[in-house]
Structure formats: structure tokens, C-alpha cells
Design a protein around this motif. Structure first.
Motif, PDB file in Angstrom:
ATOM      1  N   ARG A 311       0.803  -1.233   0.000  1.00  0.00           N
ATOM      2  CA  ARG A 311       0.000   0.000   0.000  1.00  0.00           C
ATOM      3  C   ARG A 311       0.836   1.282   0.000  1.00  0.00           C
ATOM      4  O   ARG A 311       0.291   2.366  -0.185  1.00  0.00           O
ATOM      5  N   VAL A 312       2.134   1.176   0.281  1.00  0.00           N
ATOM      6  CA  VAL A 312       2.953   2.392   0.355  1.00  0.00           C
ATOM      7  C   VAL A 312       3.983   2.387  -0.772  1.00  0.00           C
ATOM      8  O   VAL A 312       4.402   1.323  -1.243  1.00  0.00           O
ATOM      9  N   PRO A 313       4.411   3.573  -1.226  1.00  0.00           N
ATOM     10  CA  PRO A 313       5.294   3.646  -2.403  1.00  0.00           C
ATOM     11  C   PRO A 313       6.774   3.545  -2.096  1.00  0.00           C
ATOM     12  O   PRO A 313       7.594   3.701  -3.000  1.00  0.00           O
ATOM     13  N   HIS A 314       7.122   3.279  -0.843  1.00  0.00           N
ATOM     14  CA  HIS A 314       8.526   3.271  -0.436  1.00  0.00           C
ATOM     15  C   HIS A 314       8.720   2.205   0.628  1.00  0.00           C
ATOM     16  O   HIS A 314       7.747   1.556   1.055  1.00  0.00           O
ATOM     17  N   PRO A 315       9.937   1.981   1.114  1.00  0.00           N
ATOM     18  CA  PRO A 315      10.129   1.017   2.207  1.00  0.00           C
ATOM     19  C   PRO A 315       9.228   1.327   3.396  1.00  0.00           C
ATOM     20  O   PRO A 315       8.977   2.497   3.719  1.00  0.00           O
ATOM     21  N   VAL A 316       8.725   0.286   4.043  1.00  0.00           N
ATOM     22  CA  VAL A 316       7.827   0.460   5.185  1.00  0.00           C
ATOM     23  C   VAL A 316       8.619   0.986   6.377  1.00  0.00           C
ATOM     24  O   VAL A 316       9.648   0.416   6.759  1.00  0.00           O
ATOM     25  N   ALA A 317       8.145   2.080   6.971  1.00  0.00           N
ATOM     26  CA  ALA A 317       8.781   2.625   8.165  1.00  0.00           C
ATOM     27  C   ALA A 317       8.318   1.847   9.392  1.00  0.00           C
ATOM     28  O   ALA A 317       7.124   1.572   9.555  1.00  0.00           O
ATOM     29  N   VAL A 318       9.258   1.481  10.257  1.00  0.00           N
ATOM     30  CA  VAL A 318       8.946   0.774  11.500  1.00  0.00           C
ATOM     31  C   VAL A 318       9.201   1.743  12.657  1.00  0.00           C
ATOM     32  O   VAL A 318      10.310   2.264  12.806  1.00  0.00           O
ATOM     33  N   VAL A 319       8.167   1.982  13.465  1.00  0.00           N
ATOM     34  CA  VAL A 319       8.272   2.962  14.552  1.00  0.00           C
ATOM     35  C   VAL A 319       7.964   2.297  15.882  1.00  0.00           C
ATOM     36  O   VAL A 319       7.213   1.319  15.955  1.00  0.00           O
ATOM     37  N   ASP A 320       8.551   2.836  16.952  1.00  0.00           N
ATOM     38  CA  ASP A 320       8.298   2.285  18.281  1.00  0.00           C
ATOM     39  C   ASP A 320       7.062   2.911  18.894  1.00  0.00           C
ATOM     40  O   ASP A 320       6.313   3.654  18.221  1.00  0.00           O
ATOM     41  N   THR A 321       6.816   2.648  20.184  1.00  0.00           N
ATOM     42  CA  THR A 321       5.593   3.121  20.837  1.00  0.00           C
ATOM     43  C   THR A 321       5.535   4.637  20.958  1.00  0.00           C
ATOM     44  O   THR A 321       4.468   5.204  21.181  1.00  0.00           O
ATOM     45  N   GLU A 322       6.682   5.304  20.810  1.00  0.00           N
ATOM     46  CA  GLU A 322       6.722   6.770  20.864  1.00  0.00           C
ATOM     47  C   GLU A 322       6.834   7.376  19.471  1.00  0.00           C
ATOM     48  O   GLU A 322       7.213   8.541  19.306  1.00  0.00           O
ATOM     49  N   ASP A 323       6.530   6.575  18.457  1.00  0.00           N
ATOM     50  CA  ASP A 323       6.564   6.998  17.050  1.00  0.00           C
ATOM     51  C   ASP A 323       7.951   7.395  16.570  1.00  0.00           C
ATOM     52  O   ASP A 323       8.094   8.147  15.589  1.00  0.00           O
ATOM     53  N   ALA A 324       8.976   6.892  17.234  1.00  0.00           N
ATOM     54  CA  ALA A 324      10.350   7.127  16.778  1.00  0.00           C
ATOM     55  C   ALA A 324      10.705   6.078  15.737  1.00  0.00           C
ATOM     56  O   ALA A 324      10.394   4.889  15.902  1.00  0.00           O
ATOM     57  N   LEU A 325      11.362   6.490  14.667  1.00  0.00           N
ATOM     58  CA  LEU A 325      11.743   5.574  13.596  1.00  0.00           C
ATOM     59  C   LEU A 325      12.867   4.656  14.071  1.00  0.00           C
ATOM     60  O   LEU A 325      13.920   5.118  14.507  1.00  0.00           O
ATOM     61  N   VAL A 326      12.630   3.336  14.000  1.00  0.00           N
ATOM     62  CA  VAL A 326      13.644   2.372  14.445  1.00  0.00           C
ATOM     63  C   VAL A 326      14.171   1.517  13.301  1.00  0.00           C
ATOM     64  O   VAL A 326      15.150   0.790  13.458  1.00  0.00           O
ATOM     65  N   GLY A 327      13.529   1.585  12.129  1.00  0.00           N
ATOM     66  CA  GLY A 327      13.994   0.796  11.003  1.00  0.00           C
ATOM     67  C   GLY A 327      13.077   0.952   9.811  1.00  0.00           C
ATOM     68  O   GLY A 327      12.009   1.565   9.899  1.00  0.00           O
ATOM     69  N   VAL A 328      13.514   0.418   8.668  1.00  0.00           N
ATOM     70  CA  VAL A 328      12.672   0.384   7.470  1.00  0.00           C
ATOM     71  C   VAL A 328      12.781  -0.999   6.845  1.00  0.00           C
ATOM     72  O   VAL A 328      13.768  -1.712   7.050  1.00  0.00           O
ATOM     73  N   VAL A 329      11.754  -1.362   6.095  1.00  0.00           N
ATOM     74  CA  VAL A 329      11.742  -2.666   5.420  1.00  0.00           C
ATOM     75  C   VAL A 329      11.538  -2.452   3.926  1.00  0.00           C
ATOM     76  O   VAL A 329      10.423  -2.172   3.480  1.00  0.00           O
ATOM     77  N   PRO A 330      12.609  -2.574   3.131  1.00  0.00           N
ATOM     78  CA  PRO A 330      12.453  -2.485   1.679  1.00  0.00           C
ATOM     79  C   PRO A 330      11.652  -3.682   1.157  1.00  0.00           C
ATOM     80  O   PRO A 330      11.708  -4.775   1.710  1.00  0.00           O
ATOM     81  N   ARG A 331      10.937  -3.462   0.076  1.00  0.00           N
ATOM     82  CA  ARG A 331      10.079  -4.520  -0.467  1.00  0.00           C
ATOM     83  C   ARG A 331      10.883  -5.752  -0.881  1.00  0.00           C
ATOM     84  O   ARG A 331      10.451  -6.886  -0.684  1.00  0.00           O
ATOM     85  N   GLN A 332      12.089  -5.515  -1.456  1.00  0.00           N
ATOM     86  CA  GLN A 332      12.874  -6.659  -1.917  1.00  0.00           C
ATOM     87  C   GLN A 332      13.337  -7.538  -0.769  1.00  0.00           C
ATOM     88  O   GLN A 332      13.574  -8.733  -0.925  1.00  0.00           O
ATOM     89  N   ARG A 333      13.430  -6.960   0.418  1.00  0.00           N
ATOM     90  CA  ARG A 333      13.815  -7.770   1.570  1.00  0.00           C
ATOM     91  C   ARG A 333      12.685  -8.718   1.965  1.00  0.00           C
ATOM     92  O   ARG A 333      12.917  -9.862   2.354  1.00  0.00           O
ATOM     93  N   LEU A 334      11.450  -8.257   1.871  1.00  0.00           N
ATOM     94  CA  LEU A 334      10.311  -9.131   2.156  1.00  0.00           C
ATOM     95  C   LEU A 334      10.307 -10.326   1.221  1.00  0.00           C
ATOM     96  O   LEU A 334      10.080 -11.464   1.647  1.00  0.00           O
ATOM     97  N   VAL A 335      10.582 -10.081  -0.056  1.00  0.00           N
ATOM     98  CA  VAL A 335      10.620 -11.170  -1.032  1.00  0.00           C
ATOM     99  C   VAL A 335      11.721 -12.156  -0.663  1.00  0.00           C
ATOM    100  O   VAL A 335      11.546 -13.376  -0.722  1.00  0.00           O
ATOM    101  N   GLY A 336      12.868 -11.628  -0.245  1.00  0.00           N
ATOM    102  CA  GLY A 336      13.987 -12.496   0.098  1.00  0.00           C
ATOM    103  C   GLY A 336      13.710 -13.403   1.266  1.00  0.00           C
ATOM    104  O   GLY A 336      14.209 -14.536   1.316  1.00  0.00           O
ATOM    105  N   PHE A 337      12.892 -12.944   2.210  1.00  0.00           N
ATOM    106  CA  PHE A 337      12.626 -13.750   3.395  1.00  0.00           C
ATOM    107  C   PHE A 337      11.528 -14.774   3.188  1.00  0.00           C
ATOM    108  O   PHE A 337      11.296 -15.621   4.051  1.00  0.00           O
ATOM    109  N   LEU A 338      10.843 -14.734   2.068  1.00  0.00           N
ATOM    110  CA  LEU A 338       9.700 -15.630   1.892  1.00  0.00           C
ATOM    111  C   LEU A 338      10.079 -17.079   1.672  1.00  0.00           C
ATOM    112  O   LEU A 338       9.330 -17.973   1.991  1.00  0.00           O
ATOM    113  N   GLY A 339      11.241 -17.350   1.126  1.00  0.00           N
ATOM    114  CA  GLY A 339      11.545 -18.748   0.853  1.00  0.00           C
ATOM    115  C   GLY A 339      12.959 -18.942   0.398  1.00  0.00           C
ATOM    116  O   GLY A 339      13.853 -18.208   0.781  1.00  0.00           O
ATOM    117  N   ASP A 340      13.159 -19.922  -0.451  1.00  0.00           N
ATOM    118  CA  ASP A 340      14.496 -20.336  -0.846  1.00  0.00           C
ATOM    119  C   ASP A 340      14.928 -19.771  -2.198  1.00  0.00           C
ATOM    120  O   ASP A 340      15.950 -20.173  -2.741  1.00  0.00           O
TER     121      ASP A 340
END
Length: 362
Positions: A311-340
Motif C-alpha cells: 500500500r505504500v510507495p517506499h520502504p515500510v517505516a517501522v516505529v516504536d511506541t513513541e513513534d520514533a523511527l527504528v527501522g525500514v523494510v524495503p520490499r525486496q527484503r520481504l521477497v527475500g525472506f519468503l523462501g528459498d
């Protein structure tokens, strides 16, 4: 509050001169196969771990790996050849048989694979059996048994007989019996293995929900990695009597200690295990999250993360409970983790390297 369990350099050797066998194993002058040729079985070799209060600690391994022997040393049903077990500040390996029986009746309960219900006792009386052993008056033990049965979804079945119950319901009675004693530590030995797959999953759900309320310290034995990953806060993988890796489900899936552990993870549904915290890139730039788009939390499941990424046009931003940015997830990384797919394309050299190299990309 539940208490900490500690296992310190536990050995269990069956056969002749077990103490000498332990010394040979410690000094690495022999191995398990050489001992077996001499008529000696090293069932558990130098096992050490700590189970924190309120944690579900899963021990998994194939048949013969030593996991059930290890479990029986934790409550004194088997005496260690060497090493110590400490619980609630007590060294259980230093207690007399009488003292151990008292500990098992009040502080440590066990749930077996094959129900172990008394056919001539009602469901209520089965659930109350541990309290009867303790000498608890009938009215109180029936009250506590009924409360435990209700927790396990068996309200209304108190007067039934075990043979009137399905296998899953009988296992719930076994769990209720363990809970009725209000023991701090539950030891569960392949407790769901004899159940049909759907009933087994229901029991896993039941245990997860109960743990949210009761926060017991639990050691759960299984040979099923999917079950281990679903239930365990941490998992110990055993092979040939030794613990070869301890970690969270995500640790074991992404960073297997060796090829043996990696072989277990090949068929695991990663979408059910991984979260944003496991796959995100922690080295981020501020411009990667400079819009008001949808974000994820470190605990967002992999499946939900994929949906957000779509749904978003860029890597997904990961934020903590105080809305501080702690990481991002590029789309290609999701594909890489899906399998072999990555290893098949030459991105990874071995199963062990796979998680680390995929995480190093992008």
C-alpha cells in the motif's frame, strides 16, 4: 510470581561407570558413539540453560535426542549423573526423595503426552488429584479443580467420566490437573503430540491464552518445529544429547547455528514466525519515512508487513511506541525472506548464511 529455573551442566549417562563417562565427555576424550560401543548411553550431555519467570521454553529434537530425559531431570524423576537443577532458590539435585516429592506436589506439575487420567474417577476428581495428594480438604480441592477446568474450557463437564470425552478434552483435563495445584513450573512432555492436527492446534491456542492470564514458567517438549515456533518464547534445539542452539523462533529461523538446525527450518512457514523487528534495516535515513504513510511496529507480523508494503510507495517505516523511527523494510527484503528463491539464484551459499546475507542486502 513464577520463579526462575536453572539447569547447569547437566549430564545423564546410563550404563557402566557413568562418572568416568562424564569425565571423558567433559575432556572431549570420547563421543556418544564410542560410549555406545562400550554399552554406555549418554542421553544428555552438558546441558545448560535458564528459564525466566513466565517464559515458555521449548525443547525440541528428534526421537533419541535426549529431550524427555532432560525434562525428567528438571523435577527429579531422574537423578543427573552430574550437574545441578535450581528452582525457586533450591538446588533440586541436593534434596532427599521426600523433599523432592514435596516439591513435585506443590511447585512443579507435569502434563504427559498420554493424558494419564484415572478411568474410575470423574473429570472433577481427576483434576483434583494433585490437591488430594497434598491433603487439601475436599471442598477446597473441588472448588480449585472446577476453576481450573473452567480455565481449560471444560465448565459443565465436571461430573463426566474420561471415556465420555474426546482426546482433546481429556488432554485439557490433564492440563487442568496441573493448573489446579497452582504450581509455578509446568513441565509438558510432548503433551499435544497424540492429538489430531486440528485438536492439537486448538490446544496450542488454549495454552497461549492461558499463559497470557497465568504467566507460568513452562518447559514444553516437542519434536515439531512448527509447534515449537508457535509456542516458545525461546527454543532449545537438541541433537544426540546436546543442546546445539538456544534462541527465539526468529533467531533459529534467520540465524541457524549449523546445517542441522537449518535443515529443520527449510519447510517452516516464515510468514507465521517473522516480524518487522527481524527483517527491518536498522540503518535508515530520515527521508525514507518523510511522509504520513502507514507504518508498522516492531511486532507487526510478516503477513501484515507485506500488506502494508503493497500500500505504500517506499520502504515500510517501522516505529516504536513513541513513534520514533527504528527501522525500514524495503520490499525486496520481504521477497527475500519468503523462501528459498535467493539461494537458488546464488544470493546465499548455505542455509546458515541465508538469513544474514539477505539482511545484508538492500
Amino acid at each position: 510470581m513464577s520463579s526462575r529455573l536453572e539447569a547447569e551442566h547437566l549430564f545423564k549417562v546410563f550404563g557402566r561407570r557413568p562418572d568416568q563417562a562424564v569425565e571423558r565427555l567433559r575432556e572431549k576424550k570420547t563421543d556418544r558413539e564410542e560410549l555406545r560401543a562400550d554399552g554406555v548411553t549418554a542421553a544428555v550431555i552438558d546441558a545448560s540453560f535458564t528459564v525466566e519467570p513466565g517464559e515458555i521454553f521449548v525443547v525440541m529434537g528428534l526421537s533419541g535426542s535426549g529431550k524427555s530425559t532432560l525434562l525428567r531431570m528438571l523435577n527429579g524423576l531422574l537423578e543427573p549423573t552430574a550437574g545441578h537443577v535450581r528452582f525457586d532458590g533450591q538446588d533440586l539435585t541436593a534434596l532427599s526423595d521426600r523433599e523432592l516429592r514435596q516439591v513435585r506436589s506443590r511447585k512443579i506439575s507435569m502434563v504427559f503426552q498420554h493424558f494419564a487420567l484415572f478411568p474410575h474417577r470423574s473429570v472433577r476428581d481427576n483434576a483434583a488429584y494433585g490437591l488430594e495428594v497434598q491433603g487439601v480438604p475436599r471442598a477446597e480441592r473441588e472448588r480449585r479443580a472446577d476453576e481450573a477446568l473452567a480455565l481449560c474450557g471444560l465448565a459443565g463437564w465436571e461430573k463426566s467420566w474420561p471415556d465420555e470425552l474426546s482426546g482433546g478434552m481429556q488432554q485439557r483435563v490433564g492440563l487442568a490437573r496441573a493448573l489446579a495445584t497452582d504450581a509455578d513450573l509446568l513441565l509438558m512432555d510432548e503433551s499435544f503430540s497424540a492429538l489430531d492436527p486440528l485438536i492439537r492446534r486448538d490446544m496450542q491456542d488454549q495454552l497461549i491464552e492461558l499463559q497470557k492470564k497465568l504467566k507460568k514458567t513452562i518447559v514444553f517438549i516437542t519434536h515439531d518445529l512448527n509447534e515449537a515456533m508457535r509456542l516458545g518464547d525461546r527454543i532449545a534445539v537438541m541433537r544426540d544429547g546436546r543442546i546445539v542452539q538456544i534462541g527465539t523462533a526468529q533467531d533459529i529461523l534467520i540465524r541457524p547455528a549449523n546445517d542441522y538446525v537449518a535443515s529443520f527450518t527449510q519447510d517452516v512457514d516464515r510468514s507465521r514466525v517473522l516480524t518487522a523487528a527481524a527483517v527491518m534495516d536498522r540503518e535508515v535515513r530520515g527521508d525514507e519515512a518523510d511522509c504520513n504513510c502507514e507504518t508498522a511496529s516492531p511486532d507487526t507480523t510478516f503477513t501484515d508487513l507485506c500488506a502494508i508494503s503493497a500500500r505504500v510507495p517506499h520502504p515500510v517505516a517501522v516505529v516504536d511506541t513513541e513513534d520514533a523511527l527504528v527501522g525500514v523494510v524495503p520490499r525486496q527484503r520481504l521477497v527475500g525472506f519468503l523462501g528459498d528463491e535467493e539461494s537458488e539464484q546464488g544470493v546465499c551459499d548455505t542455509p546458515r548464511d541465508k538469513g544474514e546475507k539477505v539482511m545484508a542486502r538492500a
